[in-house]
Design an enzyme around this catalytic site. Structure first.
Site: not given
Lengths: 294, 258
Positions: A32, A241, A244, A266
């Site tokens: 970080g 979605c 799909c 998506c």
């Protein structure tokens, strides 16, 4: 003539790659923490992923398989160009399949498919400093990181709740890494934040213009900041979605016509194609042959 | 009152190259006591205040502060982390220009709540109710809590700055001309408010001012500075009613009478 004769392998010269690798090693050692590095000019404008490209160029080998995504998609200009760049200067195999890739360079998304040990996710980062919009002085933000003075980050979240009734930050949502450094996960949607936590894959972040590299090693704690009475939440979508039928994934809104028609699909194109190949269908996901007869 | 001072200053001097900022200042400040530093522009008041609040490091001398655990520590020997922690918990600093002490682009509530969040408060409801309480105490209407200080008048900004500093219950507050730049009626209200808060909370305060009326109203003791040195010190009423030094007599007699 060898088409890459005029380039060193992976474009950057060896000394530059060593310098960047040293920065990467330091970044991995201090999860970080933003490590300064001598960012080079790349043959693309700032904002197109010069940081990510330099990181990728420094770690890529001949046997690597590279995938590049932009907003989750493999087929946008940015993704296609960077993939072509490495295919040319490093002669590596490229792919659009998350599972096949050893290095995935990304802008704004983490793939839906769970990453595994051995894979490396390289983020393109525009502004690495999470405190930047609250405190403009670099000298001061460095001091704040050093002394772990992160109260200011909560001031921003407080402002969100006071103005919008909830934490309205939806992307670049600040996280605390391994209980120490507060980090900007780059402009990924906060939907992806939980995927960073205890990830099996190594995550590297490169900011070319700002000349910073930082990292989250595998199996590292990544916690999104929040308040006790306003806990961190990810975006929720009301419909699956349209292509799909996937649920629990990050969706993009696509406008279909001038009359308010739209669909949600998506954002991860590879994930969507893979599901459709396995026979999943959404409301607008008729297969092309059937669609032709309608 | 405690039987030990809060702050012991000894032989404090600050030189800017060959020039004197302030020289050989010594005093003790007791808990709950308000000390005014008066003098004309350039007399070293602000230099002294900046040295005391550790914004500047003095050239020589020491300032020992009694921490909450009762141990005296020399302020200039503290690590930067300790010093910064002290300044945002046990101390307050009220600037003459509120824009220097406030975050102008975040709401009043966040301005007051910042210190709470800095010391680890992570409960939004608690931060907000504390902020509301403090806005009430400095006479800012509750419905202004989500407004930015940019939308506030000068007097409101100054009151907000005071609330922001007092929210962590500091024991010592530094004020640099807290009423400078405000018109007379607003000054009067602010002084009234400050006097009430200082008395209620038992704050110790060091107030720098060129306005003897402010010193008269707020302070118990005062120091008169001239050319970087303290030329007279004592109880406020004594100094103002019976000034001994010719310069102090001049200052006192310079007050406009209406």
């Amino acid at each position: 003539m060898n088409p890459i004769a005029q380039y060193n392998f992976a474009y950057l010269d060896e000394q530059t790659k060593r310098m960047i690798r040293r920065a990467i090693l330091k970044a991995i050692a201090i999860p970080g923490y933003q490590v300064p590095f001598a960012s080079r000019e790349m043959p693309m404008p700032y904002g197109w992923g010069t940081g990510g490209v330099q990181v990728t160029a420094s770690i890529i080998g001949r046997n690597d398989v590279l995938k590049v995504i932009d907003q989750g998609a493999d087929d946008t200009t940015n993704a296609v160009s960077i993939r072509a760049f490495f295919a040319k200067v490093a002669e590596v195999t490229t792919t659009t399949h998350t599972a096949d890739a050893t290095i995935i360079q990304t802008r704004h998304r983490i793939p839906e498919e769970r990453l595994r040990t051995g894979q490396i996710l390289v983020y393109q980062v525009p502004i690495p400093e999470p405190l930047r919009f609250l405190e403009p002085r670099e000298t001061e933000t460095r001091k704040m990181h050093a002394l772990e003075e992160y109260g200011l980050m909560h001031v921003k979240l407080y402002e969100d709740i006071a103005k919008h009734g909830e934490i309205a930050t939806t992307y670049a949502y600040p996280v605390k890494v391994e209980g120490r450094y507060v980090m900007d996960p780059s402009p990924t949607p906060k939907f992806d934040n939980p995927k960073m936590h205890m990830s099996e894959a190594l995550q590297l972040f490169g900011a070319g213009r700002e000349k910073r590299i930082y990292a989250v090693p595998p199996y590292t704690e990544v916690v999104s900041l929040d308040f006790e009475d306003h806990p961190f939440e990810v975006q929720k979508f009301t419909e699956p979605c349209a292509l799909c039928g996937a649920e629990g994934v990050y969706l993009d809104e696509v406008v279909l016509d001038d009359h308010g028609g739209h669909m949600f699909v998506c954002s991860d194109t590879d994930h969507c194609e893979d599901r459709r190949a396995h026979g999943h269908r959404g409301t607008l996901g008729a297969d092309p042959m059937e669609a032709a007869h309608v | 009152m405690s039987d030990e001072p809060l702050l012991k200053v000894e032989g404090l001097s600050k030189y800017y190259g060959g020039r004197i900022g302030c020289a050989d200042v010594s005093f003790e400040l007791w808990p709950g006591e308000v000390l005014a530093i008066v003098g004309e522009s350039g007399s070293g008041k602000t230099t002294l205040l900046n040295c005391l609040s550790t914004a500047l490091e003095p050239s020589i001398g020491s300032a020992e502060y009694r921490m909450r655990d009762g141990v005296f520590r020399n302020l200039y020997d503290l690590s930067e982390a300790e010093r910064r922690f002290l300044t945002r918990t046990d101390w307050g600093f009220v600037h003459q220009n509120p824009a220097d002490g406030l975050r102008m682009t975040v709401s009043a509530g966040a301005n007051v709540g910042e210190r709470l969040m800095a010391v680890g408060d992570r409960n939004y409801g608690h931060i907000r109710s504390t902020a509301l309480d403090w806005l009430g105490r400095v006479e800012i209407a509750a419905d202004r809590i989500d407004d930015e200080p940019r939308a506030f008048s000068g007097g409101m900004r100054q009151r907000l700055q005071i609330a922001r500093n007092l929210v962590t219950n500091p024991r010592l507050v530094f004020m640099d001309e807290p009423t400078g730049g405000l018109d007379v009626s607003v000054q009067a209200r602010l002084l009234d408010l400050l006097r009430g808060l200082v008395a209620d909370l038992g704050l110790a305060a060091v107030i720098v001012t060129h306005d003897l009326a402010v010193a008269r109203l707020l302070s118990h003791r005062m120091m008169v500075m001239k050319e970087g040195r303290v030329i007279e010190a004592g109880l406020t009423d004594r100094v103002l009613d019976d000034p001994r030094e010719p310069y102090t007599q001049l200052l006192v007699s310079s007050i406009l009478q209406v």
